[in-house]
Write an enzyme that holds these catalytic residues in place. Sequence first.
Site, PDB file in Angstrom:
ATOM      1  N   PHE A  30       0.888  -1.121   0.048  1.00  0.00           N
ATOM      2  CA  PHE A  30       0.003  -0.084   0.195  1.00  0.00           C
ATOM      3  C   PHE A  30       0.844   1.427  -0.078  1.00  0.00           C
ATOM      4  O   PHE A  30       1.754   1.465   0.959  1.00  0.00           O
ATOM      5  CB  PHE A  30      -0.932  -0.191   1.132  1.00  0.00           C
ATOM      6  CG  PHE A  30      -2.396  -0.436   0.823  1.00  0.00           C
ATOM      7  CD1 PHE A  30      -2.600  -1.787   0.282  1.00  0.00           C
ATOM      8  CD2 PHE A  30      -3.479   0.355   1.067  1.00  0.00           C
ATOM      9  CE1 PHE A  30      -3.477  -2.417   0.131  1.00  0.00           C
ATOM     10  CE2 PHE A  30      -4.707  -0.237   0.540  1.00  0.00           C
ATOM     11  CZ  PHE A  30      -4.851  -1.564   0.012  1.00  0.00           C
ATOM     12  N   CYS A  54     -14.119  11.130   5.769  1.00  0.00           N
ATOM     13  CA  CYS A  54     -12.944  10.535   5.641  1.00  0.00           C
ATOM     14  C   CYS A  54     -12.268  10.030   7.125  1.00  0.00           C
ATOM     15  O   CYS A  54     -12.305  10.838   7.970  1.00  0.00           O
ATOM     16  CB  CYS A  54     -11.780  11.539   5.079  1.00  0.00           C
ATOM     17  SG  CYS A  54     -10.236  10.617   4.691  1.00  0.00           S
ATOM     18  N   ASP A  55     -11.777   8.787   7.106  1.00  0.00           N
ATOM     19  CA  ASP A  55     -11.072   8.173   8.291  1.00  0.00           C
ATOM     20  C   ASP A  55      -9.728   7.793   8.085  1.00  0.00           C
ATOM     21  O   ASP A  55      -9.375   6.881   8.713  1.00  0.00           O
ATOM     22  CB  ASP A  55     -11.946   7.149   8.638  1.00  0.00           C
ATOM     23  CG  ASP A  55     -12.033   5.701   7.697  1.00  0.00           C
ATOM     24  OD1 ASP A  55     -11.334   5.916   6.502  1.00  0.00           O
ATOM     25  OD2 ASP A  55     -12.520   4.737   7.815  1.00  0.00           O
ATOM     26  N   GLU A 121      -6.646   3.677  -6.105  1.00  0.00           N
ATOM     27  CA  GLU A 121      -7.733   3.996  -5.637  1.00  0.00           C
ATOM     28  C   GLU A 121      -7.944   5.434  -5.624  1.00  0.00           C
ATOM     29  O   GLU A 121      -7.348   6.187  -4.734  1.00  0.00           O
ATOM     30  CB  GLU A 121      -7.816   3.217  -4.150  1.00  0.00           C
ATOM     31  CG  GLU A 121      -7.604   1.888  -4.237  1.00  0.00           C
ATOM     32  CD  GLU A 121      -8.291   1.267  -2.992  1.00  0.00           C
ATOM     33  OE1 GLU A 121      -8.139   1.811  -1.796  1.00  0.00           O
ATOM     34  OE2 GLU A 121      -8.177  -0.007  -2.856  1.00  0.00           O
TER      35      GLU A 121
HETATM   36  S1  SF4 Z   1      -9.134  10.684   1.006  1.00  0.00           S
HETATM   37 FE1  SF4 Z   1     -10.764   9.933  -0.066  1.00  0.00          FE
HETATM   38  S2  SF4 Z   1     -12.095   9.832   1.582  1.00  0.00           S
HETATM   39 FE2  SF4 Z   1     -10.433  10.950   2.540  1.00  0.00          FE
HETATM   40  S3  SF4 Z   1     -11.149  13.148   2.136  1.00  0.00           S
HETATM   41 FE3  SF4 Z   1     -10.186  12.468   0.279  1.00  0.00          FE
HETATM   42  S4  SF4 Z   1     -11.594  11.722  -1.152  1.00  0.00           S
HETATM   43 FE4  SF4 Z   1     -12.657  11.768   0.852  1.00  0.00          FE
END
Ligand code: SF4
Length: 215
Positions: A30, A54-55, A121
């Site tokens: 990753f 977002c987490d 992703e």
């Molecule tokens: S990383 Fe993905 S989940 Fe986190 S703020 Fe950006 S778009 Fe949203």
Amino acid sequence: MAGRGVTYSVKECFYTLQGEGAQTGRAAVFLRFVGCNLWSGLERDRADAVCKFCDTDFVGVDGEGGGKFADADALAAHVAARWGGASGKPYVVCTGGEPLLQLDAALIAALHACGFEVAVETNGTIEAPASLDWVCVSPKSTAQLRQLSGDELKLVFPQADAMPGKFAGLAFRHFFLQPMDGPQREANTAACIAYCLANPQWRLSLQTHKVTGMP
Ligand code: SF4
């Protein structure tokens, strides 16, 4: 961008199993890039962000295997050093934050040269380079989608401004609903199951890394 003196900023880079979606259970490095175009990553900005749930910590380069890399070859070598598989094709999942703010054709080529299959992703607001091997788009709220095709569309559910019907006609091979985490996770999981039962184009994606305690 590499070769023009631009560094890549990486939050963390580690070997694990993919926890979500069509590639669940597959060994992967990753590679999490710093920064996102839909939220600053700072709690004080969350209420005003386009993406509010977002987490993920994508601020700074202080995670495991994180750092700044002067060019594509240096970062590809760093990724290759983290691949722990004894057999099989090396696989890297580029994520973030929003990886396409940094992941460019030069880095994809350098990763390919190291033997990697390269996945991304993305939130879909930036067009993905054609040389990627696997494109997973996860639409967020009202953000305009520019990447309209790919291998997998993985939608966090429910999002009032991004319900599945809006994306069902796009050119993806797999369509996944993933329950939004947080206090409503159980109810969201039940809602995902009900939606998939009624709309079999969609499959359920669970965050198995959270169940198993993998990073
Ligand atoms: S990383 Fe993905 S989940 Fe986190 S703020 Fe950006 S778009 Fe949203």
